[in-house]
Write a protein that holds these residues in place. Structure first.
Motif, short mmCIF file in Angstrom:
data_model
loop_
_atom_site.label_atom_id
_atom_site.label_comp_id
_atom_site.label_asym_id
_atom_site.label_seq_id
_atom_site.Cartn_x
_atom_site.Cartn_y
_atom_site.Cartn_z
N VAL A 399 0.70 -7.39 0.42
CA VAL A 399 2.03 -7.32 1.05
C VAL A 399 2.64 -5.94 0.85
O VAL A 399 3.22 -5.35 1.78
N LEU A 400 2.50 -5.38 -0.35
CA LEU A 400 3.04 -4.04 -0.61
C LEU A 400 2.36 -2.99 0.27
O LEU A 400 3.01 -2.08 0.79
N VAL A 401 1.04 -3.12 0.43
CA VAL A 401 0.30 -2.20 1.30
C VAL A 401 0.87 -2.28 2.71
O VAL A 401 1.12 -1.26 3.36
N THR A 402 1.08 -3.49 3.18
CA THR A 402 1.55 -3.71 4.55
C THR A 402 2.94 -3.12 4.75
O THR A 402 3.17 -2.34 5.68
N VAL A 403 3.86 -3.51 3.86
CA VAL A 403 5.24 -3.03 4.00
C VAL A 403 5.31 -1.52 3.84
O VAL A 403 5.97 -0.81 4.61
N GLY A 404 4.60 -1.03 2.85
CA GLY A 404 4.62 0.41 2.59
C GLY A 404 4.08 1.21 3.77
O GLY A 404 4.66 2.22 4.17
N THR A 405 2.98 0.76 4.34
CA THR A 405 2.39 1.48 5.46
C THR A 405 3.29 1.41 6.68
O THR A 405 3.46 2.38 7.41
N TYR A 406 3.89 0.25 6.93
CA TYR A 406 4.79 0.10 8.07
C TYR A 406 6.00 1.01 7.94
O TYR A 406 6.52 1.54 8.93
N SER A 407 6.45 1.22 6.70
CA SER A 407 7.68 1.99 6.49
C SER A 407 7.53 3.46 6.86
O SER A 407 8.50 4.19 6.97
N LEU A 408 6.28 3.93 7.08
CA LEU A 408 6.08 5.35 7.39
C LEU A 408 6.70 5.71 8.73
O LEU A 408 7.52 6.60 8.83
N LEU B 146 14.32 -8.13 -0.41
CA LEU B 146 15.54 -7.60 -1.03
C LEU B 146 15.34 -6.17 -1.50
O LEU B 146 16.18 -5.28 -1.28
N LEU B 147 14.19 -5.93 -2.14
CA LEU B 147 13.93 -4.60 -2.70
C LEU B 147 13.81 -3.57 -1.59
O LEU B 147 14.43 -2.51 -1.64
N PHE B 148 13.05 -3.90 -0.56
CA PHE B 148 12.77 -2.87 0.44
C PHE B 148 13.89 -2.74 1.46
O PHE B 148 14.20 -1.64 1.91
N ALA B 149 14.49 -3.85 1.86
CA ALA B 149 15.54 -3.78 2.88
C ALA B 149 16.83 -3.19 2.31
O ALA B 149 17.51 -2.40 2.98
N PHE B 150 17.18 -3.58 1.08
CA PHE B 150 18.49 -3.18 0.57
C PHE B 150 18.42 -2.00 -0.39
O PHE B 150 19.34 -1.17 -0.41
N VAL B 151 17.40 -1.90 -1.17
CA VAL B 151 17.32 -0.80 -2.13
C VAL B 151 16.63 0.41 -1.51
O VAL B 151 17.15 1.53 -1.55
N LEU B 152 15.48 0.20 -0.90
CA LEU B 152 14.72 1.32 -0.34
C LEU B 152 15.04 1.56 1.13
O LEU B 152 14.53 2.51 1.72
#
Lengths: 516, 168
Positions: A399-408, B146-152
């Motif tokens: 999940v972290l890989v997915t979210v992190g990569t999408y955030s680029l 919560l972490l990514f939407a609100f903090v990051l």
């Protein structure tokens, strides 16, 4: 020169002590401890998972956070080594030998505590040594032109590629594959499109982060799916009691020897923590007043191994920052972070971006302090590491890989790229082609190509320019040696009787993968 | 490691290097810039190196073919843990689950796709306790959001299909 050094150091300290910088270093250190403590999640994967989140940061802060993660992982790897007889990172193998014995004797806290103290001292010494050596090395490198920089890139690739995995040919092929991936997109010199197959998303090439994160992190998730292997349950009596001052003093010689050896070995591109740990362990045993305790739970043994493991960090950063040649795959991820922020690694880094390098120095010193404090607080709750569910860790990683990569770039295409290279990386792992070497190729590929072509441009197309210039010829010779030596050494080793003294001390059921 | 698979991969890489070389030949060798090698030069060189490497692997494997009895040889890649069965089906399943998760993200959104993916993946990895399946999936989804939407301040994919369905 000293005046300039002090001015740069002052700027670096100013950046490193800003509240947000301190926060990023703290988060990076904590993340590193957690990642290092989870078996199967190496220091490189831990750092790689952070990479997408550093995209929006200032380059100095991104670098500090990633370096702090590396610092934390180096300590974190000792925790499962002591408690569940599984190294959190490959170079913690000998910590298993000594540390787990201490745990069974009810001295877990002494083992983990000594790993932390020795590691912190080792890191501080190696960071100071790094500051001393990076500057003159960079001054030499500044005189280099395109042929020399090309040769350095080749050295970086061959040195690491030949040391990862059992087959040198496969390692070098993986590195070549990585460089080939870097040719996708627009040509670095003329700008014309290459290999983009008319896809808009590939007009400027593949983004480095999805490729790196796919090959190193996602492939690890797929590889871990081959078997359902629960982490070993802890046995023995846990005790959080720290080493006494007398015990720490007794390990002083081992710590100092390991600090020096760790730094020197770390500075050799591709060497890494494992050789440093092994050599330091042997030397600590040789110089110890109680060599008979080694193999049966020697706190001095733990101190030597963990100090060396941590001291390599400073050593690895010497060629990385001074010349742009990564000391290891982990420092290659740092170079990837630089490239992502539009900063070209190489000998000119210190001259063009002194605030970046000096803030990294300061950030590392801060990180070591934070990891020391957090580590001391972690010792008691560390026993709960063993209760974490391995499948849960794998799922969260995905999940972290997915979210992190999408955030680029907010593109699903990037996550698809990560998935593709996750699958490719899985097959590479399985059949002996090191994904770590391929990642090195991706990171260094564009620099290698542009310096090769510009170097040939200097000589009007004469390839002998790479042999007629002494520095280039020497570097290329070292590169060839680093590629050929493992092949020769392997053949000679097969003719000798197996098992050195150190190898005999390592129980056969412990199989350590040279994983980055 | 199955030596047939190892040989097949080497042959595949030889084919890939040939394809790369062919595609590199389509790239203009010369541009308006005065430069000996050009944009197509280095890719062709890399293709040759890859081809040579693949050929060396094929020759090496064939030379040892008869001397290594059976199909299984010492692995050159990552070794598996002894005593635990290997399941390639699980690898394929997890890989497919991740792909489906990625493709479903822009359609169903993070809040729906993630817990479904996590529960399915945990099940594939051997978790059978429904409390762990539901608990880990939901708690991770909530915490990560919560972490990514609100903090990051990370933007999440829009749930296009889900929103369309809800509007009806």
């Amino acid at each position: 020169m000293i005046e300039q050094f002090l001015v740069n150091l002052g700027t670096g300290l100013k950046i490193a002590f800003q509240p947000d910088s301190l926060l990023f270093v703290l988060i990076g250190g904590a993340w590193g401890i957690l990642g290092g403590a989870l078996p199967g999640i190496s220091a490189t994967v831990t750092m790689t998972l952070l990479l997408p989140f550093t995209y929006g940061m200032r380059p100095e802060q991104a670098l500090m956070m990633l370096a702090a993660s590396y610092t934390g992982s180096a300590f974190g790897g000792a925790i499962p080594a002591v408690l569940i007889r599984t190294p959190g990172i490959p170079s913690a193998l000998l910590t298993v030998v000594e540390g787990h014995q201490l745990h069974l004797q009810g001295r877990s806290g002494k083992a983990i505590g000594m790993a932390l103290i020795g590691g912190s001292v080792g890191q501080w010494i190696s960071i100071i040594a790094m500051m001393v050596f990076v500057i003159p090395l960079s001054e030499i490198g500044v005189k280099f032109s395109h042929p020399e920089i090309f040769a350095l890139m080749v050295l970086g690739l061959t040195a690491c590629a030949s040391l990862t995995g059992k087959s040198v040919i496969k390692g070098l092929m993986a590195a070549t594959f990585g460089v080939a991936l870097g040719t996708i997109g627009s040509d670095p010199i003329s700008g014309i499109p290459r290999f983009n197959f008319e896809l808009r998303e590939m007009a400027f090439g593949l983004e480095i982060i999805p490729v790196v994160i796919g090959m190193l992190a996602l492939s690890e998730v797929l590889r871990a799916s081959r078997q359902v292997v629960p982490w070993r349950a802890t046995t023995g009596k846990f005790s959080a009691a720290l080493p006494t001052w007398s015990e720490i003093r007794g390990c002083t010689r081992a710590i100092l020897i390991a600090s020096g050896l760790g730094f020197v070995v770390g500075a050799l591109p591709g060497a890494g923590g494992s050789p440093a740990a092994f050599v330091s362990y042997q030397e600590a045993k040789r110089w110890s007043k109680h060599p008979e305790k080694f193999g049966k739970g020697s706190i001095e043994g733990v101190a030597a191994v963990e100090t060396a493991n941590n001291a390599v960090i400073g050593g690895e950063l010497v060629p990385t920052l001074g010349l742009g040649v990564p000391g290891s795959v982990t420092t290659a991820v740092l170079l990837a972070a630089l490239i992502i922020h539009g900063i070209e690694p190489g000998p000119m880094l210190l001259r063009r971006n002194p605030e970046l390098v000096f803030s990294l120095f300061a950030g590392l010193m801060t990180a070591v302090f934070f990891v020391l404090v957090m580590g001391l607080l972690t010792i008691r709750p560390s026993i709960y590491i063993t209760t974490l569910s391995r499948p849960a860790v794998l799922a969260v990683t995905t999940v972290l890989v997915t979210v992190g990569t999408y955030s680029l770039n907010w593109q699903v295409f990037d996550i698809l790229v990560a998935w593709v290279f996750g699958v490719v990386g899985y097959f590479m792992y399985t059949y002996g082609f090191s994904p770590a070497s391929a990642v090195l190729g991706v990171v260094l590929g564009s620099l290698l190509e542009s310096n090769l072509r510009r170097g040939l441009g200097l000589s009007y197309g004469d390839p002998l320019v790479f042999l007629s210039r002494p520095a280039t010829a020497i570097i290329l010779l070292v590169a060839v040696f680093s590629a050929v030596y493992p092949l020769v050494a392997d053949r000679l080793a097969k003719r000798r009787t197996p098992a050195t003294a150190v190898e005999r001390e390592v129980p056969e059921e412990l199989s350590v993968r040279a994983r980055h | 490691m199955d030596k047939r698979a190892d040989l097949a991969i080497a042959v595949f890489l030889l084919g890939l290097s040939a394809f790369y070389f062919y595609t590199a030949r389509q790239v203009p060798f010369r541009t308006q810039l005065v430069e000996p090698l050009g944009p197509g030069g280095v890719p062709q060189l890399l293709a040759v190196l890859l081809g040579l490497g693949a050929t060396a692997l094929i020759v090496k494997r064939m030379a040892r073919w008869r001397s290594e009895p059976g199909w299984l040889v010492e692995p050159e890649g990552e070794s598996d843990d002894p005593g635990h069965p290997v399941s390639l089906v699980r690898v394929a399943l997890v890989s497919a689950l991740i792909l489906v998760y990625v493709l479903s993200l822009p359609q169903l959104g993070f809040g729906v796709s993630t817990p479904i993916f996590m529960a399915a993946a945990l099940f594939a990895w051997g978790v059978r306790d429904w409390r762990q399946l539901v608990g880990v999936s939901l708690s991770t989804t909530v915490l990560v959001y919560l972490l990514f939407a609100f903090v990051l301040k990370v933007r999440f994919p829009e749930a296009v299909l889900l929103e369309a369905l809800l509007r009806r």
